[in-house]
Write an enzyme that holds these catalytic residues in place. Structure first.
Site, PDB file in Angstrom:
ATOM      1  N   HIS A  99       0.790  -1.232   0.000  1.00 24.12           N
ATOM      2  CA  HIS A  99       0.000   0.000   0.000  1.00 24.12           C
ATOM      3  C   HIS A  99       0.817   1.273   0.000  1.00 24.12           C
ATOM      4  CE1 HIS A  99      -4.169  -1.403   0.529  1.00 24.12           C
ATOM      5  NE2 HIS A  99      -3.613  -2.446   1.107  1.00 24.12           N
ATOM      6  N   LYS A 123      -8.957  14.007   4.063  1.00 27.57           N
ATOM      7  CA  LYS A 123      -8.108  12.822   4.071  1.00 27.57           C
ATOM      8  C   LYS A 123      -7.171  12.973   5.261  1.00 27.57           C
ATOM      9  CE  LYS A 123      -6.747  13.923  -0.193  1.00 27.57           C
ATOM     10  NZ  LYS A 123      -6.711  12.680  -0.924  1.00 27.57           N
ATOM     11  N   ARG A 124      -6.417  11.928   5.613  1.00 23.16           N
ATOM     12  CA  ARG A 124      -5.448  12.095   6.692  1.00 23.16           C
ATOM     13  C   ARG A 124      -4.520  13.268   6.383  1.00 23.16           C
ATOM     14  NH1 ARG A 124      -5.286   8.041  10.709  1.00 23.16           N
ATOM     15  NH2 ARG A 124      -3.678   9.366  11.581  1.00 23.16           N
ATOM     16  N   LYS A 135       0.466  14.491   1.159  1.00 19.81           N
ATOM     17  CA  LYS A 135      -0.846  14.815   0.596  1.00 19.81           C
ATOM     18  C   LYS A 135      -0.989  16.319   0.332  1.00 19.81           C
ATOM     19  CE  LYS A 135      -3.231  10.840   2.761  1.00 19.81           C
ATOM     20  NZ  LYS A 135      -4.013  10.158   1.712  1.00 19.81           N
ATOM     21  N   LYS A 158     -14.661   8.356  -4.548  1.00 15.63           N
ATOM     22  CA  LYS A 158     -15.958   8.683  -3.953  1.00 15.63           C
ATOM     23  C   LYS A 158     -16.464  10.014  -4.489  1.00 15.63           C
ATOM     24  CE  LYS A 158     -14.055   6.596   0.207  1.00 15.63           C
ATOM     25  NZ  LYS A 158     -13.362   6.959   1.481  1.00 15.63           N
TER      26      LYS A 158
END
Ligand SMILES: *Cc1c(COP(=O)(O)O)cnc(C)c1O
Length: 834
Positions: A377, A568-569, A574, A680
């Site tokens: 992952h 998101k985290r 990110k 999503k």
């Protein structure tokens, strides 16, 4: 000893649809609801709390799953086909009630029943606490996968841990994250069934000893251990309207019955109880780190506890049916390892086959290697798990021996393939040499598996070219890609009923289990009346989101603004910071009066930071401080709003993604393995602004470049620029960026908190910044201008929105699971209703 009477209850297979007491209509649902509410829960009309009504309806629904569940369970156990076991340290299920209602197809009857009782279904649904047994994407993926497996009628059982405390609850005080414990089981859990009959013993500590078995062979026994009990709790996982109900089995750690005998006899009661707590600590709390925490003994205990309990469970069932003949074990069983977290299972399966069932090494190894499959992952090197050899030796001495033996055999393979290449042996060894020797869990997983997959095309390619290059050269056929997906039951049908109804009215309802059917919406992008309806639904969702957040956030949000969302985290890769730099730039433009053709924008950012991740917590503080300045500036008004959404979780996302116009997927290229939040949003008609990273690339391929806002360096460009990255140069080239940096550096957002953002500024300006935020600033700003250009033409925007939903079919986890099954598991679906 008390003697137990054994009851034999005869069980003719009932026709579940005809059981009178389990009717799926309004009347039977109402009757059962009343029964549970009055008797089991002991409440009457004076009770005001929606919690008991939630429980009563949940028990009613749960009953309707149980008969199907038992039939599915027995069918899977008794048929002699192949089964797969999905091992994961995390299952981020969220709420169960609405999902169960949808799966059973009783939504309208339940709504009618509750309406008749004067209850609003939404209120009951909202009183259910999230099952937050995961951090983020990885745990939510496991939840989407088991939903798809049940919908596809595949005999897949999920195995995980029943944490007493799930993901922490995030509160924001003075702009900072505060963590509150999430005691999600406090009010009971109506969805689980305890199964003491399948309890197992798990060993820790002790030492190993060689003895000669009854056949004269050397065998190892693991003795003087401190045992812990694993108690299974089963949760039903219903397929969509197909009578299949699969099982998620979660293990809870308990002290063994005889844990305290010695101390108790010696009179040391307190000591004995303390020891009991040590055992039960193993499943007390989920580690709240998204990228992983290394070296904590308790975490290794959790991992082994999951692997050992689950493998023993499967083995006991096998032996019950086949005795100790394991010749067909690999043909009939597969373990899918969700990241390296459960990869100690490789060594544990070897232990069970060698020490408990007496197989020779060669046979045991062949079985193991044909049974395990590993999903990677992450490409971030800091997230690759390693355990100190010394810790593993103390905690799991027999497992450490087996890992050494596996490695010896593997090193022989490597040197046979590359004679004399000792550097390669050092690189590939499962044991990392150095001042503290460590076990490389990813390598153990690769060596012990027949399949290794990444989670998006780019990610799988980078694994083969980078992190696992040596292994790819040795075993090219082991490697494959399985692009992630999300379940359309939760992430469209469930969370966006208005849009789902419009889609169903337009193209029928087959999309719910065959998401590629959404393609049929494409022509409707050109239909003005349809666009009008589409826009109306988006508007309603945005209004609901505003209403929901109004009390909490205490700001005025205009429903007509562009809703620009990043949830998101919180993680540097990110790049929530890049988003903030853009917001500061917009603020600066308004302040300068550069507002021609202005597009009002509401920027929403949410996510949890790992409690020990100092930089991530600083980012939260920065977002809140910038929000404070902007939202309280009268000159800014409705032109720009920024809000931090506290306590991001599954049930929050279910409300956020329908009300989003623009989805921010802006990670540094090459760092986000896949992303699933991006999917999503796409399904719910948001447009994406993003880099060529993870599944963004595939999203853009599906929807077309003209319907996606692309920016930033490619993964290859990031890689090649890394060595000579010069953020100062980019700043000197760019007046807008200078203005933004100036506002940050002069303390404009931290006037009474001097210096608190220095670390953020320093890392942005560092030539060593691995996330290269500054390098992508200009291109991000330009892409945001393209967003505004598109937004000004609402008809065009709506066309693009419809096309995003219409082309999101690939990102159903049903497609992903079909690929896992086609390439890795190779099982036949089992029809329960036949
Ligand atoms: C989907 C989801 C994630 C994953 O989001 P990414 O944007 O892919 O990181 C994390 N947390 C929750 C609660 C989710 O629903």
């Amino acid at each position: 000893m008390p003697s137990h009477k054994v009851f034999r209850i005869s069980h003719p297979k009932p026709d579940i649809t005809k059981l009178p007491s389990l009717g799926m209509d309004k009347k039977h649902i109402t009757d059962d609801f009343k029964h549970y509410y009055s008797y089991r829960l002991g409440r009457d009309e004076h009770c005001r709390s929606p919690e008991y009504a939630y429980k009563a309806i949940s028990l009613t629904i749960s009953d309707r799953m149980v008969e199907r569940w038992k039939q599915t369970y027995n069918l899977h156990r008794n048929q002699d086909g192949k089964q797969t076991f999905y091992l994961s340290m995390e299952f981020l299920l969220g709420r169960r009630l609405s999902n169960a209602i949808i799966s059973l197809g009783v939504d309208s009857e339940v709504a009618r029943a509750l309406y008749g009782l004067g209850l609003a279904i939404e209120e009951l649904v909202d009183s259910e606490p999230d099952a937050g047994l995961g951090n983020g994407g990885l745990g939510r993926l496991a939840a989407c996968f088991i939903d798809s497996c049940a919908t596809l009628k595949l005999p897949v059982t999920g195995y995980g841990l029943r944490y007493e405390y799930g993901m922490f609850i995030q509160e924001i005080v003075n702009g900072e994250q505060i963590e509150k414990p999430d005691h999600w089981l406090r009010n009971g859990n109506v969805w689980e069934i305890e199964r003491p009959e399948y309890m197992t013993h798990i060993k820790f500590g002790g030492r190993t000893q060689i003895h000669i078995d009854e056949n004269g062979h050397e065998r190892v026994s693991w003795i003087d251990t401190h045992d812990v009990l694993a108690m299974p709790y089963d949760t039903p996982i219903p397929g969509y309207k197909n009578d299949t109900v699969n099982t998620l089995r979660l293990w809870k750690a308990m002290a063994t019955e005889d844990f305290n005998l010695q101390e108790f006899n010696a009179g040391d009661y307190a000591e004995a109880v303390a020891q009991k707590n040590t055992a039960e600590n193993i499943t007390m709390v989920l580690y709240p780190n998204d990228a992983n925490e290394n070296g904590k003994a308790l975490r290794l205990q959790q991992q082994y506890f999951l692997a050992s309990a689950s493998l023993q469970d499967v083995m006991a069932n096998w032996v019950g049916r086949h005795g100790k003949d394991f010749t067909k074990f690999a043909e009939k069983n597969c373990f899918q390892l969700n990241d390296t977290h459960p990869s100690i299972a490789v060594a544990e399966l070897m232990r069970l086959l060698l020490d408990i069932y007496g197989l020779p090494w060669k046979d045991a190894w062949q079985i193991t290697r044909n049974t395990m499959a590993y999903t990677n992952h992450t490409l971030l090197p800091e997230a690759l798990e390693k355990w100190p050899v010394e810790l593993m030796r103390q905690l799991l001495p027999r497992l450490m021996e087996i890992i050494y033996d596996i490695n010896a055999g593997f090193m022989a393979e490597v040197s046979a393939h590359w004679p004399g290449d000792s550097k390669r042996q050092v690189r590939m060894s499962i044991i990392e040499e150095g001042p503290t020797k460590q076990v490389r869990m990813a390598f153990l997983a690769i060596v012990g598996s027949f399949s290794v997959n990444g989670v998006a095309a780019l990610h799988s390619e980078l694994l083969q070219k980078g992190l696992f290059k040596d292994f790819y050269e040795l075993w090219p056929l082991k490697f494959n890609n399985k692009t992630n997906g999300v379940t359309p039951r939760r992430w469209l049908a469930g969370c966006n009923p208005d849009l789902a109804a419009l889609i169903t009215t337009t193209i029928g309802d087959a999309w719910i289990t065959d998401l590629a059917q959404l393609e049929k919406l494409k022509p409707y992008a050109e239909n003005a009346a349809f666009r009008q309806q589409w826009r109306q639904i988006k508007q309603l969702s945005k209004q609901r989101l505003i209403d929901l957040k109004k009390q909490e956030l205490d700001i005025e949000i205009d429903v007509n603004a562009l809703f620009d969302v990043q949830v998101k985290r919180i993680h540097e890769y990110k790049r929530q910071i890049l988003n903030v730099l853009h917001v500061i730039h917009l603020y600066d433009r308004i302040k300068r009066g550069d507002t021609q053709n202005w597009v009002d924008r509401c920027v929403l950012i949410g996510g949890k930071a790992a409690p020990g991740y100092v930089m991530a917590k600083k980012i939260i503080k920065l977002i809140n401080n910038v929000a404070n300045v902007i939202n309280n500036d009268a000159q800014i008004g409705s032109q720009l709003k920024l809000a931090f959404l506290p306590n991001y979780r599954v049930s929050a996302m279910e409300k956020i993604c329908p009300g989003t116009d623009l989805s921010e997927q802006i990670s540094t290229a090459g760092k986000e393995a896949s992303g699933t939040g991006n999917m999503k949003f796409m399904m719910n008609g948001a447009l994406t602004i993003g880099t060529l990273d993870g599944a963004n690339i595939e999203i853009r391929n599906e929807v077309g470049a003209e319907n996606f806002f692309l920016f930033g360096l490619t993964a290859a460009e990031v890689e090649s620029m890394q060595a000579h990255y010069n953020p100062q140069w980019f700043i000197e080239q760019d007046g807008d960026l200078q203005a933004v940096m100036h506002l940050l550096e002069c303390g404009h957002f931290n006037q009474f908190e001097p210096g608190i953002f220095d670390d953020i500024i320093t890392s942005l300006k560092s030539p060593q910044d691995p996330w290269m935020t500054i390098a992508d600033f200009r291109s991000y700003i330009e892409a945001q201008k393209q967003v505004e250009h598109a937004w000004r033409n609402q008809e065009q925007w709506t066309r693009m929105s419809i096309l995003n939903t219409a082309t999101s079919g690939k990102f159903s986890s049903d497609r992903t699971i079909q690929e896992y099954n086609r390439d890795i598991w190779k099982m036949s679906p089992i029809d329960v209703s036949e």
